[in-house]
Design a protein around this motif. Structure first.
Motif, PDB file in Angstrom:
ATOM      1  N   VAL A  17     -36.283  97.494  51.179  1.00 22.91           N
ATOM      2  CA  VAL A  17     -37.469  96.488  51.893  1.00 22.91           C
ATOM      3  C   VAL A  17     -36.387  95.503  52.687  1.00 22.91           C
ATOM      4  N   LEU A  61     -46.682  89.624  53.073  1.00 28.34           N
ATOM      5  CA  LEU A  61     -46.319  90.245  51.709  1.00 28.34           C
ATOM      6  C   LEU A  61     -46.670  89.757  50.637  1.00 28.34           C
ATOM      7  N   SER A  78     -50.901  89.499  50.402  1.00 18.54           N
ATOM      8  CA  SER A  78     -51.417  90.607  50.055  1.00 18.54           C
ATOM      9  C   SER A  78     -51.195  90.904  48.471  1.00 18.54           C
ATOM     10  N   THR A  79     -50.105  90.637  48.105  1.00 17.96           N
ATOM     11  CA  THR A  79     -49.617  90.664  46.655  1.00 17.96           C
ATOM     12  C   THR A  79     -50.426  89.959  45.619  1.00 17.96           C
ATOM     13  N   VAL A 107     -39.989  90.784  46.153  1.00 17.12           N
ATOM     14  CA  VAL A 107     -40.425  91.958  45.945  1.00 17.12           C
ATOM     15  C   VAL A 107     -40.319  92.919  44.706  1.00 17.12           C
TER      16      VAL A 107
END
Length: 197
Positions: A51, A72, A75-76, A169
């Motif tokens: 990523v 990101l 959404s997580t 991430v």
């Protein structure tokens, strides 16, 4: 004073919720073997690196990196909430099982292993949700402040943003890997329960 309440009183030393939390973390650390931990960590780092590499190749603006990171993150938070709900529901399912069956699998330490892993997962998911909310608020503020348009072009900030995104991430992937293992555990538990009936 009620005698029944006196019998269930928790000793003063055992009243701290934090003590139980640290005990759970210690038990989880002992339960997960080195091979599993190494696999989870290395895979999380690997995916996070991919990523990061894609981000470095295609995004050069610090503001765009921050915007991507916010997307990101937002959404997580939803995914982590779903996973936390799954883990809590699984614990409730285990608690509602036949008492005789629970006593039987408790002798094999399977019950303790399942409880430790699912409880750890709930804590991890809730921690990531709280951290995600903080990240979302902070990144939103930086994107709205006009002066940040000048500051965010600095290469040090670019490296910092990429480092934070890499770490974030990695944590998310690590949490998802544990969730996959949990799905296998609940499957094993339900099969054992069905066979015992």
């Amino acid at each position: 004073m009620n005698k029944k309440l006196d019998k269930i009183r928790i000793p003063r030393k055992e009243r701290s919720v934090n003590k139980h939390l640290f005990t759970l973390l210690s038990d989880y650390n002992k339960l997960v073997n080195r091979k599993e931990r190494k696999f989870d960590v290395l895979l999380a780092i690997g995916v996070s690196f991919v990523v990061l590499l894609i981000t470095v190749i295609f995004i050069h603006s610090n503001r765009d990196v921050l915007a991507l990171f916010k997307v990101l993150n937002d959404s997580t938070i939803g995914v982590m909430a779903i996973l936390a709900g799954f883990n809590i529901s699984s614990l409730a399912l285990i608690g509602a099982a036949n008492l005789t069956f629970l006593k039987k699998i408790n002798k094999t330490d399977l019950l303790k292993q399942i409880l430790i892993i699912f409880a750890f997962s709930v804590i991890l998911n809730l921690f990531l949700i709280m951290l995600g909310i903080v990240v979302s608020i902070v990144s939103s503020q930086f994107l709205q402040i006009q002066i940040s348009l000048i500051v965010l072009w600095h290469w040090c900030v670019y490296v910092l943003l990429l480092s934070v995104m890499f770490f974030w991430v990695g944590l998310i992937i690590y949490s998802l890997l544990i969730a996959i293992r949990n799905a296998g555990l609940i499957y094993k538990f339900i099969l054992a329960l069905a066979e015992a009936e």
